[in-house]
Each structure stands twice: as structure tokens, then as C-alpha cells.
Design an enzyme around this catalytic site. Structure first.
Site, PDB file in Angstrom:
ATOM      1  CD  GLU A 645     -12.879  -3.567 -48.148  1.00 40.35           C
ATOM      2  OE1 GLU A 645     -12.583  -4.440 -48.976  1.00 40.35           O
ATOM      3  OE2 GLU A 645     -12.675  -2.355 -48.327  1.00 40.35           O
ATOM      4  CD  GLU A 717     -19.874 -27.679 -49.411  1.00 36.83           C
ATOM      5  OE1 GLU A 717     -18.697 -27.379 -49.693  1.00 36.83           O
ATOM      6  OE2 GLU A 717     -20.692 -28.022 -50.276  1.00 36.83           O
ATOM      7  CG  ASP A 760      -4.061 -10.653 -48.708  1.00 36.87           C
ATOM      8  OD1 ASP A 760      -3.175 -11.088 -47.939  1.00 36.87           O
ATOM      9  OD2 ASP A 760      -5.129 -10.178 -48.304  1.00 36.87           O
TER      10      ASP A 760
HETATM   11  P1  AMP Z   1     -14.358 -12.440 -47.516  1.00 36.14           P
HETATM   12  O1  AMP Z   1     -15.056 -11.141 -47.519  1.00 36.14           O
HETATM   13  O2  AMP Z   1     -14.214 -13.026 -48.872  1.00 36.14           O
HETATM   14  O3  AMP Z   1     -13.047 -12.406 -46.775  1.00 36.14           O
HETATM   15  O4  AMP Z   1     -15.324 -13.447 -46.707  1.00 36.14           O
HETATM   16  C1  AMP Z   1     -15.526 -13.368 -45.316  1.00 36.14           C
HETATM   17  C2  AMP Z   1     -15.781 -14.753 -44.748  1.00 36.14           C
HETATM   18  O5  AMP Z   1     -16.968 -15.299 -45.306  1.00 36.14           O
HETATM   19  C3  AMP Z   1     -14.687 -15.769 -45.094  1.00 36.14           C
HETATM   20  O6  AMP Z   1     -13.650 -15.754 -44.170  1.00 36.14           O
HETATM   21  C4  AMP Z   1     -15.431 -17.086 -45.073  1.00 36.14           C
HETATM   22  O7  AMP Z   1     -15.516 -17.574 -43.758  1.00 36.14           O
HETATM   23  C5  AMP Z   1     -16.830 -16.688 -45.528  1.00 36.14           C
HETATM   24  N1  AMP Z   1     -16.963 -16.954 -46.975  1.00 36.14           N
HETATM   25  C6  AMP Z   1     -16.682 -16.118 -47.991  1.00 36.14           C
HETATM   26  N2  AMP Z   1     -16.932 -16.703 -49.172  1.00 36.14           N
HETATM   27  C7  AMP Z   1     -17.386 -17.938 -48.907  1.00 36.14           C
HETATM   28  C8  AMP Z   1     -17.808 -19.050 -49.707  1.00 36.14           C
HETATM   29  N3  AMP Z   1     -17.792 -18.978 -51.048  1.00 36.14           N
HETATM   30  N4  AMP Z   1     -18.202 -20.175 -49.098  1.00 36.14           N
HETATM   31  C9  AMP Z   1     -18.195 -20.240 -47.736  1.00 36.14           C
HETATM   32  N5  AMP Z   1     -17.813 -19.252 -46.938  1.00 36.14           N
HETATM   33  C10 AMP Z   1     -17.400 -18.104 -47.505  1.00 36.14           C
END
Ligand code: AMP
Length: 990
Positions: A645, A717, A760
Site C-alpha cells: 500500500e 521465499e 483480514d
Molecule cells: P504487503 O504490502 O504486505 O501486502 O506485501 C505485498 C507483497 O509483497 C506480498 O503480496 C508478497 O508477495 C510480497 N511480500 C511481502 N512481504 C514479504 C516477505 N516477508 N517475504 C516475501 N515476500 C513478501
């Protein structure tokens, strides 16, 4: 008579050699298969018995490495009534309850043999017989009833004749399994009833899960179970590791390890390197098994030896009992400096400056020791000729005598005209541990002023006579005395001051039967002295006895003494209770206050509760408290992996001083943010930083001191669960899926115990690591409102991810752990259906309506009935009837332990959705698209399936042949074919 002109030995040899090369290449078997018999690698004679003599015939051939190889053939196709037996020697089963028999053979097609009678066969039978004996009865006495038939084997491919004398050999491989074995070994027997067969190789093996080391636990070689049950194996910690949670894994029937639970961690003094525990090097230490790595000894400490669990303080430095092992060793502070005293009659204010050296600690306090001295001090030699004794309880120190936080104290109630010595000492948490003498500064003070003490009185109806002690002449010459009195409780309105030179006075004009309060002080040529304490006296209703009356004096003394004692008691009680309250307050953890503020109830000891960042007036304080600040130069960004976001999400590396480099995810706050956005962004870190659980995404820290602001978490990963499942549609066993669900439930159980409501929970907000461990993520404060693309506005104005949310939360925003349980049921459904969208393409309004009318998602395809029942329990309308997360974790654990309960599948499939029936399709392409299997369009057309009618008869083996290899995809397509058949009124067994 053998059909030697057609199937002559030389020709057979040639053909066999053709396949031997092929077989040789396959002789490296997977490490989860243990071979009990391999006819191809038997060094000498196989010793198999054949009966009758003109039946099976042993043929030795040389493989390409010139190693002899035994094969058997039979080809009595020209004669009827064949019954040729071939039996192996005893095959020891080595404890396996289930063994596999792999037969490689060639079989001649009867049509390709000119002139053979109708008795020619194209199959043979395989039997087994369990036995404890290595010398079975001779084969000529064989009775079929003593043998158990494994199967009748037919060839998938037979010889095809392309030209006379030029035949193309096709090798068939068939594998059968035998379970429930209990005796020492078994014999295999091959029965030919008139076919033309060459047995190229027979291999008997069992499956085991090979030794594995996972999560620092070693799981030994394990023979798979007899039926399809999983074998639960308890792991043992590797050397220098200890159990965090009992490590367990399950050995599946096909020799794979599944669902790791629990783990070991390296003992204090050891760290994990490549799956082993290695001792900390000298100069490093690890205090707790829960710490991941050895870290450098803190300042003023050292470890000379390996395996240190703590570092030893250097000489002169100490560590207090409550100091964390990671804190530098410290020493007592130096003496306070520059003491200043300001005497005010019988009170003195002492002030000093903090010590130059605090000893490296922030907990410096001060104590003031008081001595009262009499006699003359010899000039230049303090104390000589002086007699000093401790002051005792006389003086009063404000705010207190010991443990002063600030370098200042007011001492009152000192005796007049007395010499005092005050010694001031600075202390810290390690002062008591140091054997060196304390550093003190002293200050001498002499009080000077006078106090008058009322010693006598006489009461009349309207007068009271007082007498008091004259002060010592050394205080100066008394100029006059001042008597002040007022009517009790009327002080603020009216009090009277009278003066006299005498040391007694009669105050007249008082009201009868009224209590007055009197005080007396002396004025000398040095000014006014202190009041000598108050006395309360009541005028009498009648004339009283004279002052000199001893009885009266006794009564008076007793009553005054009683009053004073009572007063002292009251004051003491007040002080004690005040101190007591003060003590409790001082002890109360500020966090506790916040917790109680937030939840309005008392904490149970040992439980931790999530603290909402809004509890803090300053949200930055919450970030400081729960998230570690990371220096930006410790981070290396590698690539962009997603969009959040507030900005991009990248993967990268984090290397903290004296720690191993780790893989991390980095979320950054895009430029041009408002202060509110910065707070919301960082709120996720202040929430995440409070959690510590293997199924909750771990916060490594934040970067707030420079731009862009970043949140650093562990790297997962396999990304988010929904995308991951869609990508691997149909590729996991049900136990693996249950393992994922169990992880999510365990994380949610932890959150609910912390009183955190997620709001959520959905597969898109679960992250998956390389070990298939699922972790709950997405804790931002604004996320439900802003971030989630699934969130839609409700009639009450809030934005809510409708498909995942419990009805009471949609209707009146009643978000609780029970509404999280509802969402968890939806996540279960997403997992089993490999990321299918809940309620498919139904509109949000239709979903709300359908749920209200009692509709619930049907079981996805191949969903075990127990799992669907658990989902339905999560979707109970009344939230009190939904299971708690702890209950869900237990239920899933039981299923993992006893997977037979997962065998019974729910009847319904996702295609039986009553609200959105499968749309009518007319072409193969449309049909495949409608079931999201469009990638196989070419496979179908290449295989000749061009009309929808033709696919109604596709079988699983045909799907395999045309290249649809994934079991999940096969099941999906077959299931859809069933519903096509139902639509068309056809019913074909596929
Ligand atoms: P978020 O803002 O937390 O919804 O993150 C957006 C996208 O980034 C997620 O849908 C994941 O694909 C990727 N992502 C977020 N955090 C991680 C993490 N700790 N390890 C790997 N991918 C992540």
C-alpha cells in the site's frame, strides 16, 4: 514344443541386449527405495526353480560392461494346456510390511505369430507365498491355493513386426505392491499359461524415508507403514542442540517426509551453521538457546574459551543480577561533586552535582548519611576531638534519604544549634558488587535557630494559660515571644497573634467548650525561630483546677501523650500506607498500565497482551519500544518482489554487526507521504514487533532515521499463499495441505491469546517460506480500510473484505477472534481448492444474502469430509458456537497423526455450486477455459479430441498419455467430465 523358429534364442539375445543397455541406465534407484532382490544385478545363478523343464528357460546375456545377466523366457505358444511355473528363492523382507515388485518384460503379440492356435495367451500371472523357511516344497507339488495371486499381467506394448526378422522390442514395466507381510520372507512365482514372454528383470524393494535432518533434529531411516498410514517419527536433536518443541515428522507411504512439527535449537554457547550446532568462537557468546546466533562480547567483558554462554566482566567491572547478558559490564560511579548546603534555621537543603563517571550505567541514585556531632573540631582535622553519632530517625529527609534520583534533598526537623555532617554517596546497580571503598563527599552543617516548647497550660471557661521553655542563651537574646492561636478548623478565616516578653501568657476572651490550636515561637536578635509544635486545648464548660494540681497535670500529660501517640500512629499509618501505595505504583510496569487501560481488565500472570499503538500518545514511542532501529548501511536491496500500500516491497540482505547475513523483505514508504501515512506505515512494525511465533512473520527492525523509511521482515521465499497455491495446483498431498492449515491455525491461536484480532485473515495475507511453513502477515492499522483490494464498502461505511468476513463483523463491525475463526474457515477452503476464489464470481451482495439465508461454501474437490465439517463449524452463524483456534490446532494435529480420517472425501465438488452452475459450453476450448485448464487445449486437439462429445470418454491413462501429468489437473478435468456427462445425461465410468 517351443516356437524356436520364430523366437529363436539368438534373436532373443539380440533383442534382450537391446533393452539391457536401457535397463542398465536405470539401475540407480532412488534413495528411498531399498532393494531386496534385483535379478539384473545378481552376481551368479539366480537359483530360481522352474517346472516343468520344458517351460521357463534361463538365458544368460552379457550387458555392455560384460557382466552376466540372468533372464527367463517361455514361448510354448504352439501347444495348448500350458502351466509353466517359475519361482524365486526366499526373499527376506527386512522388517518391511509392504514391498513392491517391479517386473520388466517383453511379451509377444499372438497376432504377430503366424499359424499359432487360439490357445496363445498374452498375459501371465504373478503370485507370492509368505514363509519362514528357505527350503520350500518342490515346485512340482505346487498348489495354487498356497499362493496369493498378485495380479494377471498384460503388456502395454508388445512386439510389433515391422519387417521379417526386424522386430522392434518394447519393454514393459509393471509395479505391484504387496502389503501386510509378517513372516520372514516371501517367494514370488510366475505362472505362464501359453504366452511368449521374456522376463528381463525382477526387482523387489520396499520404501523408506531416508535419514533426514530438519530444524536441527535428526530423523532416522524409517520403513514406511504397512497400509497407506503415515508413520510418526520422533526426531532427536543434533549434537549440542536442545528441544524447543518435541520435533516430529511423518513418513508417508511413498517414502517422503511430511509435516515437520516442533524443532530443536542450539544450546547456549552454540549457534546453527548448515544444520549443525557450532560453538561460539572466543570473544563471542550466546546466552540463551532461543537466540539465533553467537554475538560479540559486550564492552568491558571477554570470553577466552569457545562455547561461552556469557562473557566475563573485566577486572573492576561488574554485571548486576538483572542486567541482560548483552549489556556492557559497568562499575560504581565516582563521588558526587560540589556539595552545597543552605541552612534555614533547623532545616538544611543539600545540593550537589552528579558524579563525573556514572560507571557506564543510567541508574545512578544518591544516599545521604547523617551524623550528629558534638565537641570542638580541631582546625584542619575533621573529626578530631568531635564525637559524632548517627542521627537516627530524628531528621526528616524530603523526598527521601536513600535512593534519591535527583542530586538534592531537604533535611528538616534537625535539632537547633547542632553540628551535623552529611555524607553524600552516588550509587548504581553494581555498587554493592564492588569490593572497593565507596566514594563520598561530606558537608558540615550547623543549625542555629530557636524553638519554643509549650510545657504547661491551664484551662478556664474563657481563657487558657500557657507556659513554655525559654531557648538556650547561645541562640541569642530573646526579644519577645509570639503566640499564635486559632479556633480549630477555622484557621483560614481567623487567627490571632499575641506577643509577650515573658515565657507564659494567659489568653482570654475564648469561647467556653471550644478547641483552640496554639503555637509559640521566640524572636531573638537573629530573627524568628521555628514554632515548637502545635497544641490543641479546649476551654472548659466549668472552671478547671489550677495548673499546679498534680492530678490535673498527670491527666493532661497522659492525654497529650495519648494524643501525640495517636497522632504519630495516624501519621505513621498515613506515611506507611502512602509509601506502600507509592511502592506499588513505582513497581507497576508502565506497560501494564497501558494494557489495563486498553483492555480494562487485570492480566493473568504469565500472559502477554498485544498493545495497540494508539495506546501511545506518541506513536513514534510505540515504534521505538517494539521495533529495533537498523542502520541503513546494514541493508542491501536486491530486487523488487511486490507492491504494498505504501510503496515497493523488495528482497535483500541484512547483515547486523557480529551476526550472520540473512535474507529479508524490505517494505519502503514512498516519497511524498504525509505524517499520518508515515504513522500508519510504521504501525505495522509496532504491531508485528510485539509478536514472536514461528507462524507469525518476524520483524527484523525498522529504518526511521533516514529516508526512505523501511520495515524489514524475514524473507518468505514462496510469497503469498494464494498465488503459491494457484501456481502449484494439485501438487500437494492432503497431509501437506493440512500441515499448512495447522501452521496458520497455530499462528492465529497465538494472536488470539495475545488478544489481537486480525480482521483480514485470507490466503493472500499468509506468506510461505521455502519449507512450506505458512506465516500470518499484514498487520497494518489502515490495511483493512485501504490496502486490501478485496475490501468493499459496507452500508455502515467501513471497508471490509466481504467474502472472508463473518456476518456480525459485516453487519455491525463486531470483529473478534471468533470472526477471525470464520475467516480461517475461508482460508481452509482456499487451501484445499488451491487458491480458488471463495464464492467464485458471485457479487458481494449475493454473498451476503446467501450467507444470511444459510448457504455455505461446498466442499472443494477431493476435500476430506472432516475438513469440510471443520470449515462449516467455523462458519456457524452464532459466533460463540465456532471453535476456538486452540481447538482447531488440536483437531488438525489429530488428523496429521491419524490420516485415515482424511480418506473419506466429501461427495460434493466445487462444480456442484448451486448458485453458479457451470456455464454451458459447446467446444473443447471453451470447456477447458471454463475450468481454468486452458493450457491443455493443444494437448487435447493433438490427441484428436476436437468435439465436446469425444472428451466424455477420456480416461485418466489417456490424460497421462496426452501430457496432462499433474494428478490435481487430471482430477479437475475428470471431475468436470463427470459433470458434463451429468448435463448430457450420459454416464460413463472414467
Ligand atoms: P504487503 O504490502 O504486505 O501486502 O506485501 C505485498 C507483497 O509483497 C506480498 O503480496 C508478497 O508477495 C510480497 N511480500 C511481502 N512481504 C514479504 C516477505 N516477508 N517475504 C516475501 N515476500 C513478501
Amino acid at each position: 514344443m517351443a516356437l524356436s523358429w520364430i523366437y529363436s534364442a539368438p534373436l532373443l539375445l539380440l533383442l534382450l541386449l537391446h533393452v539391457v543397455t536401457f535397463c542398465q541406465a536405470l539401475r540407480n534407484y532412488p534413495d528411498n527405495e531399498v532393494t531386496l532382490l534385483d535379478s539384473m544385478s545378481a552376481p551368479g545363478d539366480l537359483g530360481w526353480e522352474a517346472y516343468p523343464a520344458e517351460g521357463w528357460e534361463e538365458i544368460s546375456v552379457m550387458d555392455e560392461r560384460n557382466t552376466p545377466m540372468r533372464t527367463y523366457q517361455v514361448c510354448n505358444v504352439m501347444e495348448a494346456n500350458q502351466n509353466n511355473w517359475l519361482r524365486t528363492g526366499l526373499i527376506q523382507r527386512e522388517g518391511a510390511q509392504r514391498v513392491y515388485v517391479e517386473i520388466k518384460f517383453t511379451l509377444r503379440d499372438c497376432n504377430s505369430l503366424p499359424g499359432v492356435p487360439g490357445t496363445c495367451k498374452e498375459t501371465f500371472n504373478v503370485y507370492y507365498h509368505e514363509s519362514n523357511s528357505a527350503s520350500p516344497p518342490p515346485l512340482r507339488h505346487i498348489r495354487e491355493s498356497q499362493y496369493v495371486k498378485i495380479d494377471t499381467i498384460a503388456a502395454d506394448e508388445s512386439f510389433t513386426q515391422t519387417d521379417v526378422g526386424d522386430r522392434v522390442m518394447k519393454l514393459n514395466t509393471e509395479v505391484r505392491d504387496i502389503s501386510g507381510l509378517s513372516k520372514r520372507g516371501l517367494y514370488l512365482a510366475f505362472q505362464d499359461l501359453g504366452a511368449c514372454i521374456a522376463l528381463v528383470s525382477v526387482r523387489v524393494f520396499y520404501k523408506r524415508c531416508p535419514l533426514a535432518v530438519l530444524n536441527l533434529a535428526r530423523f532416522g531411516d524409517t520403513v514406511t507403514g504397512g497400509d497407506s498410514a503415515l508413520v510418526e517419527v520422533r526426531g532427536s536433536c543434533v549434537e549440542d542442540a536442545e528441544e524447543l518443541e518435541a520435533p516430529r515428522m511423518f513418513c508417508s507411504a511413498d517414502g517422503g517426509w511430511l509435516v515437520p512439527i516442533g524443532r530443536c535449537v542450539c544450546k547456549p554457547g552454540f549457534e546453527e551453521v548448515d544444520g549443525r550446532c557450532q560453538p561460539c568462537r572466543s570473544g563471542f557468546y550466546k546466552a540463551s538457546a532461543m537466540d539465533a546466533y553467537c554475538v560479540k562480547c559486550p564492552p568491558h567483558s571477554y570470553s577466552h574459551q569457545d562455547k561461552a554462554s556469557e562473557c566475563v566482566c573485566e577486572r573492576g567491572f561488574h554485571r548486576a543480577e538483572t542486567d541482560p547478558r548483552s549489556m556492557a559490564c559497568t562499575r560504581p560511579p565516582s563521588a558526587p561533586g560540589n556539595p552545597i548546603s543552605t541552612v534555614n534555621e533547623t532545616a538544611v537543603t543539600l545540593e550537589w552535582s552528579p558524579p563525573r563517571d556514572s560507571g557506564g550505567r543510567g541508574d545512578v541514585t544518591y544516599s545521604v548519611h547523617c551524623k550528629k556531632c558534638s565537641g570542638e573540631a580541631a582546625p584542619g582535622a575533621s573529626g578530631t576531638g568531635e564525637r559524632c553519632v548517627p542521627c537516627g530517625s530524628g531528621p526528616h529527609f524530603n523526598p527521601r534519604q536513600f535512593g534519591l534520583a535527583h542530586p538534592r534533598v531537604l533535611v528538616t526537623e534537625l535539632q537547633p544549634r547542632t553540628n551535623y555532617t552529611f555524607s553524600i554517596e552516588a550509587l548504581n546497580g553494581v555498587s554493592d558488587l564492588s569490593p572497593s571503598p565507596r566514594h563520598l563527599v561530606s558537608v558540615n552543617v550547623t543549625t542555629s535557630q530557636t524553638v519554643s516548647v509549650i510545657v504547661k497550660e491551664r484551662r478556664g471557661r474563657d481563657s487558657i494559660t500557657l507556659a513554655w521553655q525559654a531557648p538556650e542563651p547561645s541562640d541569642g537574646t530573646v526579644v519577645e515571644y509570639e503566640v499564635t492561636y486559632y479556633e480549630k478548623n477555622q484557621r483560614d478565616q481567623n487567627y490571632t497573634v499575641l506577643k509577650t516578653k515573658s515565657n507564659s501568657m494567659t489568653v482570654e476572651g475564648l469561647k467556653p467548650g471550644t478547641t483552640y490550636v496554639f503555637r509559640v515561637r521566640a524572636r531573638t536578635d537573629g530573627g524568628y525561630g521555628n514554632y515548637g509544635g502545635e497544641i490543641e486545648l479546649e476551654t472548659s464548660h466549668e472552671d478547671m483546677l489550677a495548673v499546679g494540681d498534680p492530678n490535673q497535670q498527670t491527666i493532661l500529660a497522659v492525654s497529650i501523650a495519648g494524643g501525640v501517640v495517636l497522632l504519630i500512629l495516624l501519621v505513621a499509618c498515613f506515611v506507611v500506607s502512602g509509601r506502600h501505595c507509592g511502592y506499588i505504583k513505582a513497581k507497576q510496569d508502565p506497560e501494564e498500565e497501558k494494557m489495563q487501560f486498553q483492555h480494562g481488565r487485570v492480566q493473568l500472570p504469565g500472559t502477554r497482551t498485544y498493545i495497540h499503538p494508539h495506546t501511545y500518545e506518541d506513536p513514534n514511542q510505540a515504534v521505538r519500544e517494539f521495533a529495533k532501529e537498523i542502520e541503513v548501511f546494514n541493508i542491501r536491496i536486491e530486487r523488487v518482489i511486490g507492491a504494498g500500500e505504501f510503496g515497493e516491497v523488495c528482497s535483500g540482505r541484512l547483515r547486523l554487526p557480529s551476526k550472520r547475513e540473512i535474507h529479508v523483505a524490505i517494505k519502503s514508504l514512498k516519497a511524498g507521504y504525509t505524517e499520518q501515512q508515515r504513522r500508519d506505515f510504521l504501525s505495522e512494525a509496532s504491531i508485528m514487533g510485539q509478536f514472536d511465533h514461528p507462524n507469525i512473520i518476524r520483524l527484523e527492525g525498522v529504518v526511521t532515521r533516514c529516508k526512505p523509511v523501511m520495515i524489514i521482515t524475514e524473507y518468505m521465499e514462496n510469497g503469498s499463499l494464494d498465488t503459491f497455491l494457484k501456481k502449484h495446483d494439485g501438487q500437494f498431498t492432503v497431509i501437506q495441505l493440512v500441515g499448512m492449515m495447522r501452521g496458520i491455525a497455530a499462528g492465529m491461536q497465538y494472536l488470539s491469546e495475545m488478544n489481537y484480532v486480525h480482521r483480514d485473515l485470507a490466503a493472500r495475507n499468509i506468506l510461505v517460506n521455502s519449507n512450506l511453513v505458512c506465516k500470518v502477515s499484514d498487520f497494518g492499522l489502515s490495511r483493512v480500510l485501504e490496502d486490501d483490494p478485496e475490501a468493499a464498502y459496507t452500508t455502515r461505511g467501513g471497508k471490509i473484505p466481504i467474502r472472508w468476513t463473518a456476518p456480525e463483523a459485516i453487519a455491525y463491525r463486531k470483529f473478534t477472534s471468533a470472526s477471525d475463526v470464520w475467516s480461517y474457515g475461508i482460508v481452509m477452503w482456499e487451501v484445499i481448492s488451491y487458491g480458488e476464489r471463495p464464492y467464485w464470481e458471485m457479487s458481494n451482495q449475493d454473498v451476503i444474502k446467501a450467507i444470511d439465508e444459510g448457504y455455505r461454501l461446498p466442499a472443494p474437490m477431493d476435500c476430506p469430509i472432516v475438513l469440510h465439517q471443520l470449515m462449516l463449524d467455523c462458519w456457524e452463524k452464532s459466533r460463540s458456537e465456532r471453535p476456538k483456534f486452540g481447538h482447531i490446532v488440536n483437531s488438525l494435529d489429530q488428523l496429521i497423526r491419524n490420516p485415515s480420517a482424511l480418506k473419506q472425501l466429501a461427495n460434493s465438488t466445487i462444480w456442484e455450486d448451486p448458485v453458479t452452475p457451470e456455464p454451458a459450453v459447446s467446444t473443447v476450448e471453451d470447456w477447458l477455459d471454463s475450468i481454468k485448464m486452458g493450457q491443455y487445449k493443444e494437448h487435447f486437439s493433438n490427441a484428436g479430441y476436437v468435439t465436446l462429445d469425444s472428451v466424455l470418454y477420456v480416461s485418466v491413462s489417456e490424460l497421462g498419455k496426452m501430457g496432462v501429468a499433474l494428478t490435481g489437473h487430471q482430477k479437475k478435468i475428470l471431475s468436470s467430465i463427470q459433470s458434463l456427462q451429468a448435463q448430457q445425461g450420459t454416464h460413463v465410468q472414467v
